[in-house]
Design a protein around this motif. Structure first.
Motif, mmCIF file in Angstrom:
data_model
loop_
_atom_site.group_PDB
_atom_site.id
_atom_site.type_symbol
_atom_site.label_atom_id
_atom_site.label_comp_id
_atom_site.label_asym_id
_atom_site.label_seq_id
_atom_site.Cartn_x
_atom_site.Cartn_y
_atom_site.Cartn_z
ATOM 1 N N ALA A 1 0.813 -1.219 0.000
ATOM 2 C CA ALA A 1 0.000 0.000 0.000
ATOM 3 C C ALA A 1 0.845 1.267 0.000
ATOM 4 C CB ALA A 1 -0.928 -0.003 1.215
ATOM 5 N N ALA A 2 2.129 1.166 0.361
ATOM 6 C CA ALA A 2 2.988 2.347 0.472
ATOM 7 C C ALA A 2 4.000 2.467 -0.663
ATOM 8 C CB ALA A 2 3.720 2.309 1.819
ATOM 9 N N LEU A 3 3.897 1.613 -1.684
ATOM 10 C CA LEU A 3 4.871 1.627 -2.775
ATOM 11 C C LEU A 3 4.358 2.445 -3.960
ATOM 12 C CD1 LEU A 3 6.039 -2.104 -2.882
ATOM 13 C CD2 LEU A 3 7.173 -0.162 -1.775
ATOM 14 N N PRO A 4 5.266 3.102 -4.681
ATOM 15 C CA PRO A 4 4.864 3.812 -5.899
ATOM 16 C C PRO A 4 4.573 2.830 -7.034
ATOM 17 C CG PRO A 4 7.235 3.913 -5.638
ATOM 18 C CD PRO A 4 6.712 3.244 -4.403
ATOM 19 N N ASP A 5 3.883 3.320 -8.065
ATOM 20 C CA ASP A 5 3.617 2.497 -9.235
ATOM 21 C C ASP A 5 4.935 2.013 -9.839
ATOM 22 O OD1 ASP A 5 0.939 2.992 -8.919
ATOM 23 O OD2 ASP A 5 0.855 4.576 -10.430
ATOM 24 N N GLY A 6 4.943 0.780 -10.288
ATOM 25 C CA GLY A 6 6.125 0.206 -10.909
ATOM 26 C C GLY A 6 6.913 -0.707 -10.002
ATOM 27 N N LEU A 7 6.596 -0.702 -8.695
ATOM 28 C CA LEU A 7 7.277 -1.568 -7.738
ATOM 29 C C LEU A 7 6.282 -2.523 -7.104
ATOM 30 C CD1 LEU A 7 9.619 0.954 -5.859
ATOM 31 C CD2 LEU A 7 10.181 -0.515 -7.815
ATOM 32 N N SER A 8 6.745 -3.730 -6.801
ATOM 33 C CA SER A 8 5.937 -4.708 -6.074
ATOM 34 C C SER A 8 6.737 -5.232 -4.889
ATOM 35 C CB SER A 8 5.521 -5.864 -6.992
ATOM 36 O OG SER A 8 6.661 -6.530 -7.520
ATOM 37 N N VAL A 9 6.043 -5.854 -3.963
ATOM 38 C CA VAL A 9 6.657 -6.304 -2.718
ATOM 39 C C VAL A 9 7.534 -7.527 -2.963
ATOM 40 C CG1 VAL A 9 6.226 -7.058 -0.350
ATOM 41 C CG2 VAL A 9 4.637 -5.486 -1.468
ATOM 42 N N ALA A 10 8.753 -7.500 -2.400
ATOM 43 C CA ALA A 10 9.600 -8.691 -2.360
ATOM 44 C C ALA A 10 9.385 -9.383 -1.026
ATOM 45 C CB ALA A 10 11.070 -8.320 -2.531
ATOM 46 N N THR A 11 9.287 -10.704 -1.040
ATOM 47 C CA THR A 11 9.037 -11.455 0.188
ATOM 48 C C THR A 11 10.056 -12.575 0.349
ATOM 49 O OG1 THR A 11 7.494 -12.995 -0.893
ATOM 50 C CG2 THR A 11 6.554 -10.981 0.070
ATOM 51 N N HIS A 12 10.193 -13.017 1.602
ATOM 52 C CA HIS A 12 11.014 -14.192 1.917
ATOM 53 C C HIS A 12 10.168 -15.119 2.772
ATOM 54 C CE1 HIS A 12 14.187 -16.684 3.742
ATOM 55 N NE2 HIS A 12 14.916 -16.346 2.675
ATOM 56 N N ASP A 13 9.902 -16.323 2.267
ATOM 57 C CA ASP A 13 9.016 -17.287 2.936
ATOM 58 C C ASP A 13 7.668 -16.655 3.278
ATOM 59 O OD1 ASP A 13 10.906 -19.291 2.772
ATOM 60 O OD2 ASP A 13 11.693 -18.955 4.793
ATOM 61 N N GLY A 14 7.172 -15.809 2.369
ATOM 62 C CA GLY A 14 5.843 -15.239 2.519
ATOM 63 C C GLY A 14 5.764 -13.940 3.287
ATOM 64 N N ASP A 15 6.857 -13.501 3.890
ATOM 65 C CA ASP A 15 6.855 -12.271 4.677
ATOM 66 C C ASP A 15 7.529 -11.128 3.933
ATOM 67 O OD1 ASP A 15 5.595 -13.218 7.049
ATOM 68 O OD2 ASP A 15 7.478 -14.123 7.702
ATOM 69 N N ALA A 16 6.936 -9.930 4.040
ATOM 70 C CA ALA A 16 7.641 -8.709 3.677
ATOM 71 C C ALA A 16 8.354 -8.205 4.926
ATOM 72 C CB ALA A 16 6.660 -7.663 3.163
ATOM 73 N N TYR A 17 9.249 -7.227 4.768
ATOM 74 C CA TYR A 17 10.018 -6.732 5.912
ATOM 75 C C TYR A 17 10.129 -5.214 5.869
ATOM 76 C CZ TYR A 17 11.375 -11.408 7.316
ATOM 77 O OH TYR A 17 11.336 -12.711 7.758
ATOM 78 N N LEU A 18 10.018 -4.628 7.053
ATOM 79 C CA LEU A 18 10.366 -3.230 7.262
ATOM 80 C C LEU A 18 11.634 -3.192 8.101
ATOM 81 C CD1 LEU A 18 6.875 -1.649 8.069
ATOM 82 C CD2 LEU A 18 8.248 -1.284 6.000
#
Length: 244
Positions: A28-45
């Motif tokens: 929800a906080a990313l600009p257009d053109g980017l998608s979330v990268a995950t590791h074993d199903g989790d995103a990270y901050l």
């Protein structure tokens, strides 16, 4: 490989504190053109305090040095995987101006105090021994006008044997990143490249007394304790940013 090694610097006294979050929180906080990268199903901050030392164009004998604090996440973009910075706080007026102008990064002016050792005091996460030889006290207060204020105050130290992240491991996913993305005012996406040797890391312990970076960037504070790594000093080179 970098097209051109435009900047040289050293990063030291680094702590990487990462919290797993639901991928939808990051998306929800990313600009257009980017998608979330995950590791074993989790995103990270990730919250990363460190010192940028001797930042200078290649061939210049002397450069700037200042502490930096950033809130970051990990993304997939048109040029490959990379880091997306939600905010970067730095205690150097010139450095902030240059980074905002040349790199289009969301840098903000902060007042920061970094000490080699300090009394930890108060309740926090980890219970770091403030008298440890390698303990670092990092306290930052954002003073940039027109943006939400943010505070961070922690004492941290290495707490284990040094290692280099294995390919495919969680530490490699979190730290072995050599590309960053940023969005310009027009919404255009830009990409920057860096280069350095693989990280030498240690498990870390930290007493985090204050951290309002999540709220300042519109996130709820993640649950649980962070995954902590202490980074050994490393020499870094960086290229200019370009359109992604």
């Amino acid at each position: 490989m970098l097209g051109r090694r435009w900047l040289e610097m050293t990063w030291r006294d680094g702590l990487f504190a990462h919290w797993p979050v639901d991928p939808s929180t990051v998306a929800a906080a990313l600009p257009d053109g980017l998608s979330v990268a995950t590791h074993d199903g989790d995103a990270y901050l990730g919250v990363v305090p460190f010192v940028m030392e001797d930042i200078r164009p290649r061939g210049v004998p002397r450069g700037l040095s200042f502490p930096e604090l950033n809130l970051r996440t990990y993304v997939e973009g048109p040029n490959g995987p990379g880091v997306y910075f939600h905010s970067l706080d730095a205690d150097d007026r010139l450095g902030v101006a240059v980074a905002r102008g040349l790199f289009r990064l969301p840098y903000y002016r902060a007042e920061t105090d970094v000490r080699g050792t300090a009394a930890s005091g108060g309740a926090g996460q980890g219970g770091v021994d403030a008298d440890a030889r390698d303990a670092v006290r990092f306290a930052s207060r954002r003073v940039h006008e027109g943006v939400p204020h943010a505070r961070f105050d922690a004492t941290y130290a290495p707490a284990g044997e040094a290692f280099t992240p294995d390919i495919g491991s969680l530490p490699a996913f979190l730290l072995e990143n050599y590309r960053f993305y940023t969005a310009g005012e027009s919404g255009r996406l830009y990409v920057g490249e860096i280069e350095h040797d693989p990280w030498t890391l240690r498990p870390a312990e930290a007493d985090i007394r204050a951290n309002t970076l999540f709220a300042a960037n519109g996130f709820e504070a993640p649950d649980g304790d962070p995954i902590l790594h202490y980074a050994e000093p490393i020499a870094v080179t960086a290229d200019r940013i370009r359109r992604a």
